[in-house]
Design a protein around this motif. Sequence first.
Motif, PDB file in Angstrom:
ATOM      1  N   ARG A 181       0.831  -1.205   0.000  1.00 51.93           N
ATOM      2  CA  ARG A 181       0.000   0.000   0.000  1.00 51.93           C
ATOM      3  C   ARG A 181       0.869   1.260   0.000  1.00 51.93           C
ATOM      4  O   ARG A 181       0.513   2.269  -0.629  1.00 51.93           O
ATOM      5  N   ALA A 182       1.998   1.216   0.679  1.00 48.27           N
ATOM      6  CA  ALA A 182       2.881   2.381   0.735  1.00 48.27           C
ATOM      7  C   ALA A 182       3.386   2.749  -0.660  1.00 48.27           C
ATOM      8  O   ALA A 182       3.461   3.935  -1.011  1.00 48.27           O
ATOM      9  N   VAL A 183       3.721   1.752  -1.458  1.00 49.44           N
ATOM     10  CA  VAL A 183       4.171   2.027  -2.828  1.00 49.44           C
ATOM     11  C   VAL A 183       3.055   2.706  -3.614  1.00 49.44           C
ATOM     12  O   VAL A 183       3.284   3.689  -4.325  1.00 49.44           O
ATOM     13  N   LEU A 184       1.836   2.214  -3.468  1.00 53.53           N
ATOM     14  CA  LEU A 184       0.701   2.809  -4.177  1.00 53.53           C
ATOM     15  C   LEU A 184       0.425   4.234  -3.695  1.00 53.53           C
ATOM     16  O   LEU A 184       0.114   5.127  -4.496  1.00 53.53           O
ATOM     17  N   VAL A 185       0.532   4.454  -2.391  1.00 50.56           N
ATOM     18  CA  VAL A 185       0.317   5.787  -1.836  1.00 50.56           C
ATOM     19  C   VAL A 185       1.304   6.778  -2.441  1.00 50.56           C
ATOM     20  O   VAL A 185       0.947   7.903  -2.812  1.00 50.56           O
ATOM     21  N   LEU A 186       2.566   6.374  -2.576  1.00 49.12           N
ATOM     22  CA  LEU A 186       3.555   7.273  -3.170  1.00 49.12           C
ATOM     23  C   LEU A 186       3.235   7.536  -4.637  1.00 49.12           C
ATOM     24  O   LEU A 186       3.274   8.686  -5.107  1.00 49.12           O
ATOM     25  N   LEU A 187       2.907   6.488  -5.392  1.00 42.94           N
ATOM     26  CA  LEU A 187       2.623   6.670  -6.813  1.00 42.94           C
ATOM     27  C   LEU A 187       1.431   7.598  -7.038  1.00 42.94           C
ATOM     28  O   LEU A 187       1.389   8.330  -8.031  1.00 42.94           O
ATOM     29  N   ALA A 188       0.455   7.547  -6.133  1.00 45.81           N
ATOM     30  CA  ALA A 188      -0.751   8.361  -6.280  1.00 45.81           C
ATOM     31  C   ALA A 188      -0.614   9.755  -5.683  1.00 45.81           C
ATOM     32  O   ALA A 188      -1.490  10.600  -5.888  1.00 45.81           O
ATOM     33  N   ASP A 189       0.464  10.016  -4.959  1.00 45.24           N
ATOM     34  CA  ASP A 189       0.657  11.302  -4.304  1.00 45.24           C
ATOM     35  C   ASP A 189       0.847  12.402  -5.347  1.00 45.24           C
ATOM     36  O   ASP A 189       1.588  12.225  -6.320  1.00 45.24           O
ATOM     37  N   GLU A 190       0.195  13.530  -5.149  1.00 47.87           N
ATOM     38  CA  GLU A 190       0.302  14.626  -6.115  1.00 47.87           C
ATOM     39  C   GLU A 190       1.728  15.128  -6.247  1.00 47.87           C
ATOM     40  O   GLU A 190       2.116  15.665  -7.293  1.00 47.87           O
ATOM     41  N   ARG A 191       2.543  14.938  -5.213  1.00 45.26           N
ATOM     42  CA  ARG A 191       3.946  15.353  -5.287  1.00 45.26           C
ATOM     43  C   ARG A 191       4.754  14.491  -6.241  1.00 45.26           C
ATOM     44  O   ARG A 191       5.847  14.886  -6.677  1.00 45.26           O
ATOM     45  N   ALA A 192       4.237  13.301  -6.576  1.00 47.51           N
ATOM     46  CA  ALA A 192       4.931  12.383  -7.476  1.00 47.51           C
ATOM     47  C   ALA A 192       4.444  12.507  -8.910  1.00 47.51           C
ATOM     48  O   ALA A 192       4.899  11.762  -9.786  1.00 47.51           O
ATOM     49  N   GLN A 193       3.547  13.435  -9.184  1.00 45.56           N
ATOM     50  CA  GLN A 193       2.924  13.545 -10.494  1.00 45.56           C
ATOM     51  C   GLN A 193       3.133  14.930 -11.077  1.00 45.56           C
ATOM     52  O   GLN A 193       3.373  15.903 -10.353  1.00 45.56           O
ATOM     53  N   GLY A 194       3.043  15.008 -12.405  1.00 44.20           N
ATOM     54  CA  GLY A 194       3.108  16.304 -13.090  1.00 44.20           C
ATOM     55  C   GLY A 194       4.363  17.079 -12.726  1.00 44.20           C
ATOM     56  O   GLY A 194       5.474  16.615 -12.898  1.00 44.20           O
ATOM     57  N   GLY A 195       4.146  18.273 -12.170  1.00 46.87           N
ATOM     58  CA  GLY A 195       5.266  19.110 -11.757  1.00 46.87           C
ATOM     59  C   GLY A 195       5.546  19.045 -10.271  1.00 46.87           C
ATOM     60  O   GLY A 195       6.193  19.948  -9.723  1.00 46.87           O
ATOM     61  N   GLY A 196       5.064  17.994  -9.607  1.00 49.56           N
ATOM     62  CA  GLY A 196       5.277  17.849  -8.172  1.00 49.56           C
ATOM     63  C   GLY A 196       6.738  17.722  -7.793  1.00 49.56           C
ATOM     64  O   GLY A 196       7.577  17.363  -8.616  1.00 49.56           O
ATOM     65  N   GLU A 197       7.020  17.978  -6.529  1.00 49.33           N
ATOM     66  CA  GLU A 197       8.420  18.019  -6.081  1.00 49.33           C
ATOM     67  C   GLU A 197       9.121  16.673  -6.173  1.00 49.33           C
ATOM     68  O   GLU A 197      10.352  16.604  -6.208  1.00 49.33           O
TER      69      GLU A 197
END
Length: 246
Positions: free
Chosen positions: A56-72
Amino acid sequence: MSTEHTTPVPAVGADSPFRQGRISRDEAPQFVLPLVVRIERAEPPARTDALETAARAVLVLLADERAQGGGEWAEAVRDWQDARIRKVVRRARGAEWRKAETLPGVTVHGERSQVRVFPPVPLDGWPKELAKLQASGTDLDDPEPAGPAEPGVPVLWLNPELDMSAGKAMAQAGHAAQLAWWELTGSERDRWRDSGFRLAVRTAAPGQWAELGGSGLPVVRDAGFTEIAPGSATVVADHPALRARL
């Protein structure tokens, strides 16, 4: 605890490293996704709980807005997915865990387990707070056998023929969850996220494992860096949405 993966069909998700045009994963700079499991001497988590929380932790990171688009974290995640998809699980307790929590990342809670996932880092560029943590010593047990998975819940099926430490199995379960994520459509991902990324990790029966391996569902194959032989099939990701498309 490093792992590699394969899947028999191209992923649906546009972020999949299997889509056309990606550079060679072996030629790209190599990154690793760090996961740290909290293992206190007095109250270690149950094995299955820790495996499910890591996935679940891996999925949480992949879905985090910080991991997408221009996120940090987005650039680090893209660089990681352009290379071999490595994950390493280390353990921490007491002051080590408190220091790990000061670094950017997300802590995911299970029934009694805690796993903190961090944005990918260069293979030889771990933060000092994580670099000194041990990968060994992650052997965990289940006080009682895990019961059947609830109907309709995605199941990550472990190979019954392999003997893996809990840390190794956590990395493999995380890989399987990621393979399923890549093959889901946007709406299917949204539903999984809205459920809190409900999933189960179970060991397949021998006959069941043979059926799963030939089903067309995503299969994790280990790179062979630790514990098991290169190319070993370790986990099959059995998500209802993917099974419906077989």
